[in-house]
Design an enzyme around this catalytic site. Structure first.
Site, PDB file in Angstrom:
ATOM      1  N   ASN A 132      19.030  26.278 -21.462  1.00  0.00           N
ATOM      2  CA  ASN A 132      18.168  25.090 -21.547  1.00  0.00           C
ATOM      3  C   ASN A 132      18.569  24.106 -22.640  1.00  0.00           C
ATOM      4  O   ASN A 132      19.107  24.522 -23.653  1.00  0.00           O
ATOM      5  CB  ASN A 132      16.718  25.553 -21.786  1.00  0.00           C
ATOM      6  CG  ASN A 132      16.057  25.943 -20.487  1.00  0.00           C
ATOM      7  OD1 ASN A 132      16.211  25.266 -19.486  1.00  0.00           O
ATOM      8  ND2 ASN A 132      15.321  27.045 -20.514  1.00  0.00           N
ATOM      9  N   ASP A 160      11.889  27.792 -10.620  1.00  0.00           N
ATOM     10  CA  ASP A 160      10.698  26.969 -10.356  1.00  0.00           C
ATOM     11  C   ASP A 160      10.363  26.987  -8.862  1.00  0.00           C
ATOM     12  O   ASP A 160       9.192  27.063  -8.474  1.00  0.00           O
ATOM     13  CB  ASP A 160      10.962  25.524 -10.812  1.00  0.00           C
ATOM     14  CG  ASP A 160      11.544  25.480 -12.210  1.00  0.00           C
ATOM     15  OD1 ASP A 160      10.832  25.797 -13.156  1.00  0.00           O
ATOM     16  OD2 ASP A 160      12.752  25.164 -12.343  1.00  0.00           O
ATOM     17  N   HIS A 188      14.174  20.675 -14.999  1.00  0.00           N
ATOM     18  CA  HIS A 188      13.600  22.005 -15.254  1.00  0.00           C
ATOM     19  C   HIS A 188      12.854  21.910 -16.586  1.00  0.00           C
ATOM     20  O   HIS A 188      13.342  22.326 -17.635  1.00  0.00           O
ATOM     21  CB  HIS A 188      14.720  23.059 -15.308  1.00  0.00           C
ATOM     22  CG  HIS A 188      14.227  24.404 -15.748  1.00  0.00           C
ATOM     23  ND1 HIS A 188      13.327  25.146 -15.021  1.00  0.00           N
ATOM     24  CD2 HIS A 188      14.493  25.148 -16.853  1.00  0.00           C
ATOM     25  CE1 HIS A 188      13.069  26.274 -15.655  1.00  0.00           C
ATOM     26  NE2 HIS A 188      13.757  26.298 -16.772  1.00  0.00           N
TER      27      HIS A 188
HETATM   28  P1  NAD Z   1      18.986  35.474 -25.314  1.00  0.00           P
HETATM   29  O1  NAD Z   1      18.792  34.934 -26.689  1.00  0.00           O
HETATM   30  O2  NAD Z   1      18.423  36.806 -24.983  1.00  0.00           O
HETATM   31  O3  NAD Z   1      20.546  35.520 -24.982  1.00  0.00           O
HETATM   32  C1  NAD Z   1      21.364  34.426 -25.179  1.00  0.00           C
HETATM   33  C2  NAD Z   1      22.745  34.940 -25.505  1.00  0.00           C
HETATM   34  O4  NAD Z   1      23.608  33.823 -25.561  1.00  0.00           O
HETATM   35  C3  NAD Z   1      22.826  35.674 -26.857  1.00  0.00           C
HETATM   36  O5  NAD Z   1      23.448  36.930 -26.689  1.00  0.00           O
HETATM   37  C4  NAD Z   1      23.660  34.721 -27.694  1.00  0.00           C
HETATM   38  O6  NAD Z   1      24.459  35.391 -28.673  1.00  0.00           O
HETATM   39  C5  NAD Z   1      24.517  34.069 -26.609  1.00  0.00           C
HETATM   40  N1  NAD Z   1      25.184  32.832 -27.017  1.00  0.00           N
HETATM   41  C6  NAD Z   1      24.776  31.899 -27.895  1.00  0.00           C
HETATM   42  N2  NAD Z   1      25.697  30.940 -28.033  1.00  0.00           N
HETATM   43  C7  NAD Z   1      26.716  31.270 -27.205  1.00  0.00           C
HETATM   44  C8  NAD Z   1      27.966  30.677 -26.908  1.00  0.00           C
HETATM   45  N3  NAD Z   1      28.373  29.543 -27.501  1.00  0.00           N
HETATM   46  N4  NAD Z   1      28.763  31.283 -26.014  1.00  0.00           N
HETATM   47  C9  NAD Z   1      28.383  32.428 -25.425  1.00  0.00           C
HETATM   48  N5  NAD Z   1      27.229  33.047 -25.671  1.00  0.00           N
HETATM   49  C10 NAD Z   1      26.392  32.473 -26.551  1.00  0.00           C
HETATM   50  O7  NAD Z   1      18.447  34.348 -24.317  1.00  0.00           O
HETATM   51  P2  NAD Z   1      18.113  34.482 -22.762  1.00  0.00           P
HETATM   52  O8  NAD Z   1      16.689  34.887 -22.627  1.00  0.00           O
HETATM   53  O9  NAD Z   1      19.165  35.278 -22.080  1.00  0.00           O
HETATM   54  O10 NAD Z   1      18.162  32.936 -22.325  1.00  0.00           O
HETATM   55  C11 NAD Z   1      19.375  32.230 -22.339  1.00  0.00           C
HETATM   56  C12 NAD Z   1      19.124  30.758 -21.989  1.00  0.00           C
HETATM   57  O11 NAD Z   1      18.629  30.630 -20.658  1.00  0.00           O
HETATM   58  C13 NAD Z   1      18.086  30.058 -22.889  1.00  0.00           C
HETATM   59  O12 NAD Z   1      18.554  28.747 -23.180  1.00  0.00           O
HETATM   60  C14 NAD Z   1      16.863  30.001 -22.003  1.00  0.00           C
HETATM   61  O13 NAD Z   1      15.980  28.980 -22.389  1.00  0.00           O
HETATM   62  C15 NAD Z   1      17.505  29.746 -20.664  1.00  0.00           C
HETATM   63  N6  NAD Z   1      16.697  30.015 -19.462  1.00  0.00           N
HETATM   64  C16 NAD Z   1      16.794  29.129 -18.427  1.00  0.00           C
HETATM   65  C17 NAD Z   1      16.076  29.348 -17.254  1.00  0.00           C
HETATM   66  C18 NAD Z   1      16.173  28.393 -16.108  1.00  0.00           C
HETATM   67  O14 NAD Z   1      15.414  28.573 -15.141  1.00  0.00           O
HETATM   68  N7  NAD Z   1      17.025  27.394 -16.115  1.00  0.00           N
HETATM   69  C19 NAD Z   1      15.263  30.489 -17.152  1.00  0.00           C
HETATM   70  C20 NAD Z   1      15.183  31.369 -18.228  1.00  0.00           C
HETATM   71  C21 NAD Z   1      15.903  31.115 -19.406  1.00  0.00           C
HETATM   72  C1  LMR Z   2      11.658  29.411 -17.810  1.00  0.00           C
HETATM   73  O1  LMR Z   2      11.389  28.507 -17.031  1.00  0.00           O
HETATM   74  O2  LMR Z   2      11.036  30.487 -17.809  1.00  0.00           O
HETATM   75  C2  LMR Z   2      12.814  29.246 -18.768  1.00  0.00           C
HETATM   76  O3  LMR Z   2      13.352  27.967 -18.680  1.00  0.00           O
HETATM   77  C3  LMR Z   2      12.477  29.607 -20.155  1.00  0.00           C
HETATM   78  C4  LMR Z   2      11.583  28.589 -20.805  1.00  0.00           C
HETATM   79  O4  LMR Z   2      11.905  28.149 -21.910  1.00  0.00           O
HETATM   80  O5  LMR Z   2      10.565  28.237 -20.196  1.00  0.00           O
END
Ligand code: NAD
Ligand code: LMR
Length: 334
Positions: A132, A160, A188
């Site tokens: 995100n 979503d 998103h």
């Molecule tokens: P998390 O903190 O559990 O894991 C993220 C990982 O990314 C960590 O291991 C971290 O060390 C690694 N990281 C950081 N910088 C990096 C880089 N430059 N290169 C490679 N790896 C790197 O987080 P998560 O819960 O797995 O979420 C990850 C991302 O996904 C967040 O930004 C979250 O908001 C997003 N997300 C998006 C959606 C969506 O629907 N689009 C849904 C859920 C989460």
């Molecule tokens: C979600 O939609 O669950 C993820 O994008 C995580 C967040 O920050 O809401």
């Protein structure tokens, strides 16, 4: 199907989404039950010991399709000859934040990884951005990879889409598979517009327009929309961590349909590069649209009627995306 292993990168591979995602990819749920996989796992240097544990667990799953695992903190290794890149790695938001509050923390990652895609990946690589704020990160990655077609980039709004589908299904007392053609428009973020004007619900064998099936217009135009818009925040409030299991499932749904196509008569939602030619959405944004997918290529579903209620919401989310883009471009100087 190819007997050559498909080279699939997951970034943020030591994180919580990856922990729910890797098993499904490696066991064939996404690219097919006959498709060998080479998994490339990227995380940052301090996370290498944790990633080593993930690799051990992947090995211990004894999966026949998983031909190779490469765990690394080096972009030149991780992005080499990729067929698929799933860019998760980045900071998640905490309780009380909006996703766009992550822009400055995360967008530089996607500039760097876009450049790495440009330099090392196959030109046919399919790139899914999850980290995100996903739409704007995806835009920056695509802009940083000028030799790869923008059509190859998408961002995740399938979570979503699944949330919207499930909310309608629960209201109607049917399984979520009986609800089709919801649309997520735009970002998103909490300005996204979950639209059910073209959604149908299969009720006892016949397809009924969503508004007739739900019989509660006030809910569909009010609490339904805000519930979907705020669902990520609600999960964070409850779990103290952002969604991971449902995010991983949505990534699998997105990639499986990108690979194998959308079912006949159904469309899905994904964030894609807008060229300014559909539904009055401005160009140079990654905006979520309804799409059909065939032969690994998406096409925006054209010609859907848009009423004034929908139009206003579609414009509001586009406005937020333009602001995010301008902040990101100014910050990065791209
Ligand atoms: P998390 O903190 O559990 O894991 C993220 C990982 O990314 C960590 O291991 C971290 O060390 C690694 N990281 C950081 N910088 C990096 C880089 N430059 N290169 C490679 N790896 C790197 O987080 P998560 O819960 O797995 O979420 C990850 C991302 O996904 C967040 O930004 C979250 O908001 C997003 N997300 C998006 C959606 C969506 O629907 N689009 C849904 C859920 C989460
Ligand atoms: C979600 O939609 O669950 C993820 O994008 C995580 C967040 O920050 O809401």
């Amino acid at each position: 199907m190819s007997t050559l292993a498909l080279r699939v990168l997951v970034t943020g591979a030591a994180g919580q989404i990856a922990y729910s995602l890797l098993y499904s990819i490696a066991k064939g749920d996404v690219f097919g039950k006959d498709q060998p996989i080479a998994l490339l796992l990227l995380d940052i240097t301090p996370m290498m010991p944790v990633l080593e544990g993930v690799v051990m667990e992947m090995q211990d799953c004894a999966l026949p399709l998983l031909k190779e695992i490469i765990a690394t903190d080096k972009e030149e290794v991780a992005f080499k000859d990729l067929d698929v890149a799933i860019l998760v790695g980045s900071m998640p938001r905490r309780d009380g934040m909006e996703r766009k509050d992550l822009l400055k923390a995360n967008v530089a990652i996607f500039k760097s990884q876009g450049a790495a895609l440009d330099k090392y990946a196959k030109k046919t690589v399919k790139v899914l951005v999850v980290g995100n704020p996903a739409n704007t990160n995806c835009l920056i990655a695509a802009k940083s990879a000028p030799s790869i077609p923008k059509q190859n980039f998408s961002c995740l709004t399938r979570l979503d889409h699944n949330r919207a589908r499930s909310q309608v299904a629960m209201k109607c007392g049917v399984p979520a598979t009986q609800v089709k053609n919801v649309i997520i428009w735009g970002n998103h973020s909490s300005t996204q517009y979950p639209d059910v004007h073209h959604c149908v619900v299969n009720m006892s064998g016949s397809e009924v327009p969503c508004f007739d099936a739900v019989k509660d217009d006030a809910w569909l135009k009010g609490d339904f929309i805000t519930t979907v818009q705020q669902r990520g925040a609600a999960v964070i409030k409850a779990r103290k961590l952002s969604s991971a299991m449902s995010a991983a499932k949505a990534i699998c749904d997105h990639m499986r349909e990108l690979w194998s196509g959308t079912p006949q008569g159904e469309f899905t939602s994904m964030g894609i590069y807008s060229t300014g030619n559909s539904y009055g959405v401005p160009d140079d944004l990654v905006y979520s649209f309804p799409v059909h997918i065939k032969d690994k290529t998406w096409n925006i579903v054209d010609g859907l009627a848009i009423n004034d209620f929908s139009r206003a919401k579609m414009e509001a989310t586009a406005k937020e995306l333009m602001e995010e883009r301008d902040t990101a471009v100014e910050f990065l100087g791209v």
